[in-house]
Design a protein around this motif. Structure first.
Motif, PDB file in Angstrom:
ATOM      1  N   LEU A   6       0.901  -1.180  -0.064  1.00  0.00           N
ATOM      2  CA  LEU A   6      -0.020  -0.097  -0.066  1.00  0.00           C
ATOM      3  C   LEU A   6       0.896   1.286   0.011  1.00  0.00           C
ATOM      4  O   LEU A   6       1.603   1.297   0.946  1.00  0.00           O
ATOM      5  N   TYR A   7       0.570   2.169  -0.770  1.00  0.00           N
ATOM      6  CA  TYR A   7       1.332   3.322  -0.933  1.00  0.00           C
ATOM      7  C   TYR A   7       0.288   4.719  -1.032  1.00  0.00           C
ATOM      8  O   TYR A   7      -0.572   4.543  -1.703  1.00  0.00           O
ATOM      9  N   HIS A   8       0.989   5.652  -0.203  1.00  0.00           N
ATOM     10  CA  HIS A   8       0.076   6.935  -0.025  1.00  0.00           C
ATOM     11  C   HIS A   8       0.853   7.775  -1.003  1.00  0.00           C
ATOM     12  O   HIS A   8       2.005   8.124  -0.821  1.00  0.00           O
ATOM     13  N   THR A  32      -6.201   1.887  -7.481  1.00  0.00           N
ATOM     14  CA  THR A  32      -5.887   3.226  -6.818  1.00  0.00           C
ATOM     15  C   THR A  32      -7.432   3.725  -6.264  1.00  0.00           C
ATOM     16  O   THR A  32      -8.412   3.088  -6.809  1.00  0.00           O
ATOM     17  N   PHE A  33      -7.193   4.683  -5.527  1.00  0.00           N
ATOM     18  CA  PHE A  33      -8.437   5.089  -4.690  1.00  0.00           C
ATOM     19  C   PHE A  33      -8.217   5.904  -3.720  1.00  0.00           C
ATOM     20  O   PHE A  33      -7.089   6.547  -3.454  1.00  0.00           O
ATOM     21  N   VAL A  34      -9.236   7.117  -3.397  1.00  0.00           N
ATOM     22  CA  VAL A  34      -9.008   8.348  -2.509  1.00  0.00           C
ATOM     23  C   VAL A  34      -9.784   7.803  -1.274  1.00  0.00           C
ATOM     24  O   VAL A  34      -9.684   8.600  -0.373  1.00  0.00           O
ATOM     25  N   SER A  35     -10.681   7.173  -1.274  1.00  0.00           N
ATOM     26  CA  SER A  35     -11.792   6.732  -0.120  1.00  0.00           C
ATOM     27  C   SER A  35     -10.626   6.215   0.963  1.00  0.00           C
ATOM     28  O   SER A  35     -10.341   5.256   1.002  1.00  0.00           O
ATOM     29  N   THR A  36     -10.815   6.739   2.244  1.00  0.00           N
ATOM     30  CA  THR A  36     -10.343   6.248   3.329  1.00  0.00           C
ATOM     31  C   THR A  36     -10.953   4.901   3.844  1.00  0.00           C
ATOM     32  O   THR A  36     -10.338   4.361   4.725  1.00  0.00           O
ATOM     33  N   ALA A  37     -12.222   4.902   3.611  1.00  0.00           N
ATOM     34  CA  ALA A  37     -12.944   3.708   4.044  1.00  0.00           C
ATOM     35  C   ALA A  37     -12.373   2.494   3.424  1.00  0.00           C
ATOM     36  O   ALA A  37     -12.455   1.225   4.110  1.00  0.00           O
ATOM     37  N   LEU A  38     -11.515   2.538   2.133  1.00  0.00           N
ATOM     38  CA  LEU A  38     -10.882   1.141   1.749  1.00  0.00           C
ATOM     39  C   LEU A  38      -9.573   0.992   2.411  1.00  0.00           C
ATOM     40  O   LEU A  38      -8.850  -0.223   2.107  1.00  0.00           O
ATOM     41  N   LEU A  39      -9.313   1.767   3.502  1.00  0.00           N
ATOM     42  CA  LEU A  39      -8.017   1.615   4.234  1.00  0.00           C
ATOM     43  C   LEU A  39      -8.289   0.535   5.543  1.00  0.00           C
ATOM     44  O   LEU A  39      -7.623   0.096   6.039  1.00  0.00           O
ATOM     45  N   GLU A  40      -9.403   0.340   5.789  1.00  0.00           N
ATOM     46  CA  GLU A  40     -10.206  -0.249   6.805  1.00  0.00           C
ATOM     47  C   GLU A  40      -9.475  -1.880   7.042  1.00  0.00           C
ATOM     48  O   GLU A  40      -8.733  -2.174   8.128  1.00  0.00           O
ATOM     49  N   PRO A  41      -9.103  -2.459   5.931  1.00  0.00           N
ATOM     50  CA  PRO A  41      -8.498  -3.805   6.039  1.00  0.00           C
ATOM     51  C   PRO A  41      -7.189  -3.654   6.715  1.00  0.00           C
ATOM     52  O   PRO A  41      -6.438  -4.592   7.402  1.00  0.00           O
ATOM     53  N   TYR A  42      -6.466  -2.644   6.396  1.00  0.00           N
ATOM     54  CA  TYR A  42      -5.010  -2.350   6.932  1.00  0.00           C
ATOM     55  C   TYR A  42      -4.987  -1.649   8.346  1.00  0.00           C
ATOM     56  O   TYR A  42      -3.995  -1.892   9.029  1.00  0.00           O
ATOM     57  N   VAL A  45      -3.019  -3.677  10.979  1.00  0.00           N
ATOM     58  CA  VAL A  45      -1.564  -4.125  10.542  1.00  0.00           C
ATOM     59  C   VAL A  45      -0.736  -3.095  10.548  1.00  0.00           C
ATOM     60  O   VAL A  45       0.678  -3.424  10.264  1.00  0.00           O
ATOM     61  N   VAL A  46      -1.185  -1.894  10.265  1.00  0.00           N
ATOM     62  CA  VAL A  46      -0.174  -0.773  10.059  1.00  0.00           C
ATOM     63  C   VAL A  46      -0.698   0.375  11.046  1.00  0.00           C
ATOM     64  O   VAL A  46      -1.979   0.543  11.468  1.00  0.00           O
ATOM     65  N   ASN A  47      -0.043   1.280  11.120  1.00  0.00           N
ATOM     66  CA  ASN A  47      -0.427   2.495  11.990  1.00  0.00           C
ATOM     67  C   ASN A  47      -0.505   3.770  10.947  1.00  0.00           C
ATOM     68  O   ASN A  47       0.354   4.034  10.214  1.00  0.00           O
ATOM     69  N   LEU A  48      -1.892   4.057  10.713  1.00  0.00           N
ATOM     70  CA  LEU A  48      -1.972   5.342   9.859  1.00  0.00           C
ATOM     71  C   LEU A  48      -2.072   6.783  10.542  1.00  0.00           C
ATOM     72  O   LEU A  48      -2.461   7.452   9.942  1.00  0.00           O
TER      73      LEU A  48
END
Length: 54
Positions: A6-8, A32-42, A45-48
């Motif tokens: 995953l890249y920002h 590719t996406f801009v919706s932060t809702a699609l970050l939920e699976p991460y 396992v990651v610190n956002l």
């Protein structure tokens, strides 16, 4: 099973790049996406916290 990186990116969008570690090749697939809702699976396992999401 694919591994996902995953890249920002500059401009505020995200890219998921799919990699097959068994064959040591990048898959011909990305998302590719801009919706932060699609970050939920991460979230587990990651610190956002350090991302500056707008």
């Amino acid at each position: 099973m694919d591994t996902v990186a995953l890249y920002h990116m500059a401009g505020g969008f995200f890219v998921e790049l799919f990699y097959n570690p068994l064959d040591n090749v990048l898959q011909d697939k990305l998302r590719t996406f801009v919706s932060t809702a699609l970050l939920e699976p991460y979230a587990s396992v990651v610190n956002l916290d350090d991302l500056k999401l707008e």
